[in-house]
Write a protein that holds these residues in place. Structure first.
Motif, PDB file in Angstrom:
ATOM      1  N   GLU A   1       0.849  -1.196   0.000  1.00  0.00           N
ATOM      2  CA  GLU A   1       0.000   0.000   0.000  1.00  0.00           C
ATOM      3  C   GLU A   1       0.880   1.240   0.000  1.00  0.00           C
ATOM      4  OE1 GLU A   1      -3.062   2.567   2.820  1.00  0.00           O
ATOM      5  OE2 GLU A   1      -2.186   0.698   3.557  1.00  0.00           O
ATOM      6  N   GLY A   2       0.443   2.264  -0.710  1.00  0.00           N
ATOM      7  CA  GLY A   2       1.184   3.514  -0.730  1.00  0.00           C
ATOM      8  C   GLY A   2       0.418   4.576  -1.498  1.00  0.00           C
TER       9      GLY A   2
ATOM     10  N   THR B   1       5.998   5.863  -9.134  1.00  0.00           N
ATOM     11  CA  THR B   1       6.772   5.990  -7.890  1.00  0.00           C
ATOM     12  C   THR B   1       5.782   5.895  -6.742  1.00  0.00           C
ATOM     13  OG1 THR B   1       8.426   7.401  -8.947  1.00  0.00           O
ATOM     14  CG2 THR B   1       8.313   7.438  -6.533  1.00  0.00           C
ATOM     15  N   LEU B   2       5.857   4.791  -6.007  1.00  0.00           N
ATOM     16  CA  LEU B   2       4.930   4.540  -4.896  1.00  0.00           C
ATOM     17  C   LEU B   2       5.595   4.981  -3.598  1.00  0.00           C
ATOM     18  CD1 LEU B   2       2.091   3.312  -4.470  1.00  0.00           C
ATOM     19  CD2 LEU B   2       3.222   1.168  -3.843  1.00  0.00           C
TER      20      LEU B   2
ATOM     21  N   VAL C   1       9.581   7.255   2.203  1.00  0.00           N
ATOM     22  CA  VAL C   1      10.411   6.436   1.315  1.00  0.00           C
ATOM     23  C   VAL C   1       9.544   6.016   0.137  1.00  0.00           C
ATOM     24  CG1 VAL C   1      11.923   5.630   3.159  1.00  0.00           C
ATOM     25  CG2 VAL C   1       9.856   4.338   2.618  1.00  0.00           C
ATOM     26  N   SER C   2      10.174   5.649  -0.935  1.00  0.00           N
ATOM     27  CA  SER C   2       9.418   5.305  -2.135  1.00  0.00           C
ATOM     28  C   SER C   2      10.073   4.129  -2.844  1.00  0.00           C
ATOM     29  CB  SER C   2       9.317   6.507  -3.088  1.00  0.00           C
ATOM     30  OG  SER C   2      10.607   6.952  -3.462  1.00  0.00           O
ATOM     31  N   VAL C   3       9.297   3.508  -3.728  1.00  0.00           N
ATOM     32  CA  VAL C   3       9.782   2.378  -4.516  1.00  0.00           C
ATOM     33  C   VAL C   3       9.233   2.526  -5.931  1.00  0.00           C
ATOM     34  CG1 VAL C   3       7.847   0.885  -3.896  1.00  0.00           C
ATOM     35  CG2 VAL C   3      10.009  -0.139  -4.577  1.00  0.00           C
ATOM     36  N   ARG C   4       9.985   2.038  -6.899  1.00  0.00           N
ATOM     37  CA  ARG C   4       9.572   2.129  -8.304  1.00  0.00           C
ATOM     38  C   ARG C   4       8.676   0.936  -8.618  1.00  0.00           C
ATOM     39  NH1 ARG C   4      11.379   4.416 -13.122  1.00  0.00           N
ATOM     40  NH2 ARG C   4      11.305   3.065 -14.979  1.00  0.00           N
TER      41      ARG C   4
ATOM     42  N   THR D   1      19.082  -2.346 -10.246  1.00  0.00           N
ATOM     43  CA  THR D   1      17.979  -1.585  -9.654  1.00  0.00           C
ATOM     44  C   THR D   1      16.870  -2.526  -9.211  1.00  0.00           C
ATOM     45  OG1 THR D   1      16.968  -1.283 -11.833  1.00  0.00           O
ATOM     46  CG2 THR D   1      18.474   0.443 -11.049  1.00  0.00           C
ATOM     47  N   PHE D   2      16.196  -2.084  -8.132  1.00  0.00           N
ATOM     48  CA  PHE D   2      15.089  -2.869  -7.578  1.00  0.00           C
ATOM     49  C   PHE D   2      13.771  -2.180  -7.930  1.00  0.00           C
ATOM     50  CE2 PHE D   2      11.959  -3.378  -4.170  1.00  0.00           C
ATOM     51  CZ  PHE D   2      11.802  -4.757  -4.169  1.00  0.00           C
ATOM     52  N   SER D   3      12.761  -2.976  -8.258  1.00  0.00           N
ATOM     53  CA  SER D   3      11.435  -2.430  -8.548  1.00  0.00           C
ATOM     54  C   SER D   3      10.400  -3.499  -8.243  1.00  0.00           C
ATOM     55  CB  SER D   3      11.343  -1.988 -10.016  1.00  0.00           C
ATOM     56  OG  SER D   3      11.507  -3.118 -10.874  1.00  0.00           O
ATOM     57  N   LEU D   4       9.154  -3.065  -8.306  1.00  0.00           N
ATOM     58  CA  LEU D   4       8.036  -3.994  -8.150  1.00  0.00           C
ATOM     59  C   LEU D   4       7.312  -4.086  -9.490  1.00  0.00           C
ATOM     60  CD1 LEU D   4       6.562  -2.830  -4.704  1.00  0.00           C
ATOM     61  CD2 LEU D   4       7.977  -4.840  -5.137  1.00  0.00           C
TER      62      LEU D   4
END
Length: 408
Positions: free
Chosen positions: A33-34, A49-50, A57-60, A95-98
């Motif tokens: 969730e974000g 960008t979540l 903090v955020s994640v791609r 790079t890390f992403s979802l």
């Protein structure tokens, strides 16, 4: 398990990245969730960008456009979403992403439930306690205002505040009041104004809006920042029916931005009227007190002792003279009575005195030893006796003794 390596036998980058990718691959699918901070569409792909509003903090997130468009309406920047995704590691760039498989809007009921849970948590921590709320200053030197740029809320606060007290000063910090940047900008503006030495009170204001629009003002990070502020904070978010968590933690909750201006800035006309009323009340109190004291003084002056002091002295003089005469008469009567008593006593003593008896022709016969002869038989012929008369005395010699009493 860790990879075996040493300075002499290091692992190449590709092996390390491959191992990282393998570890991430084993995480499996997860629901996240974000809040969508950024969203761009490029061809058949969508890049998101979540952001976590609390931890900042955020994640791609990468997904097919069809996944994004499956929702009606499709999510936009600022929306809260739940993403079903698979962690992905791109070894070429490291790079890390979802990789999103499904994206859902956070439902209104779910939002309300989460806000209620957050409210309970913060209440249990004491952030909403009335005891920790501070009173607003009567006349603030400077009012800090956090609001949207060129917004109606800004105009309402500034115009009403200056109309009520023209000399009041404002430090305005325009910020985003909705969307993914709102929490960060409002928090930064709050901290900046809290550190300002001249700001005595801070107003956070915006107009009404939907629940989603007002979500930034229920953000945990912003609520905790307001609780930690050393300057009193006024919340003027939305309208009377709106109640973000900011309203509970703020020192004062205003129903509208206009109400916030009325609560923070005193009305110069109202204060002048209050001063006039207090002045008139003080004048009436003082006048009444002076009149009561004047009446009391007049009553004191009308008393005989002060109206005519000589008359009182004369009255007392008459009393003294009367008492003196009464004392004199009493003493005279007492002396007369004592004189009469003494005369009576003297008459009784005179009647009982031997001298009085002698004056009637009697005499007192004494022997030489001074004893009184009471009977003729107590003497003998030839005995010398002294005869006491009324006037003088004679010495005689007993010639004879007769016991008959025929002659007196």
């Amino acid at each position: 398990m860790g990879m075996e390596s040493s300075a002499e036998a290091p692992q190449p980058v590709r092996a390390v990245l491959g191992a990282v990718g393998g570890w991430i691959e084993r995480l499996g699918r997860i629901w996240v969730e974000g809040q969508i901070a950024e969203l761009s569409r490029r061809g058949r792909m969508a890049y998101i960008t979540l952001r976590d509003p609390v931890a900042n903090v955020s994640v791609r997130v990468v997904c097919q456009r069809s996944v994004l468009d499956a929702q009606s309406p499709p999510p936009e920047a600022g929306a809260r979403v739940v993403v079903h995704a698979k962690p992905d590691f791109y070894e070429v760039r490291g790079t890390f992403s979802l990789r999103a498989l499904e994206i859902r809007h956070v439902g209104l009921g779910e939002l309300l439930a989460r806000l209620e849970q957050l409210r309970r948590t913060l209440t249990a921590e004491g952030l909403f306690d009335a005891a920790r709320k501070r009173p607003l200053p009567f006349l603030p030197n400077t009012v800090g205002l956090v609001c949207g740029r060129d917004s109606a809320a800004e105009r309402d606060v500034l115009e009403n505040g200056r109309r009520r007290w023209p000399a009041v000063r404002f430090e305005v910090r325009p910020v985003a009041v909705q969307g993914d940047r709102a929490v960060r900008e409002v928090t930064e503006a709050l901290k900046e104004l809290d550190a300002h030495p001249d700001v005595d009170v801070i107003v956070i204001a915006r107009g009404g809006g939907s629940l989603e629009d007002l979500l930034p003002f229920s953000d945990e990070a912003l609520v905790r920042a307001v609780a930690a502020a050393g300057t009193p904070v006024v919340s003027a978010i939305g309208h009377e029916q709106d109640a973000p968590l900011l309203d509970h933690v703020a020192d004062v909750r205003a129903s509208t931005p206009t109400d916030a201006a009325k609560r923070t800035v005193p009305d110069v006309g109202e204060q002048a009227q209050i001063i006039r009323e207090l002045r008139d009340r003080a004048r009436r109190v003082i006048t009444g007190s002076l009149q009561r004291e004047a009446a009391w003084l007049e009553g004191i002056r009308s008393r005989p002792a002060l109206a005519s002091p000589v008359r009182e002295v004369d009255r007392l003089t008459e009393q003294v003279l009367e008492l003196r005469d009464r004392a004199r008469r009493s003493l005279t009567v007492s002396l007369d009575r004592a004189g009469d008593g003494l005369a009576h006593t003297r008459a009784r003593l005179h009647a009982l005195s031997p001298a009085t008896t002698l004056a009637r022709g009697y005499a007192i016969v004494r022997r030489d030893d001074g004893s009184v002869v009471r009977s003729a038989q107590e003497t003998a012929p030839g005995e010398t006796v002294s005869v006491r008369l009324a006037e003088g005395s004679v010495t005689a010699i007993v010639d004879g003794v007769r016991t008959d009493e025929s002659e007196e």
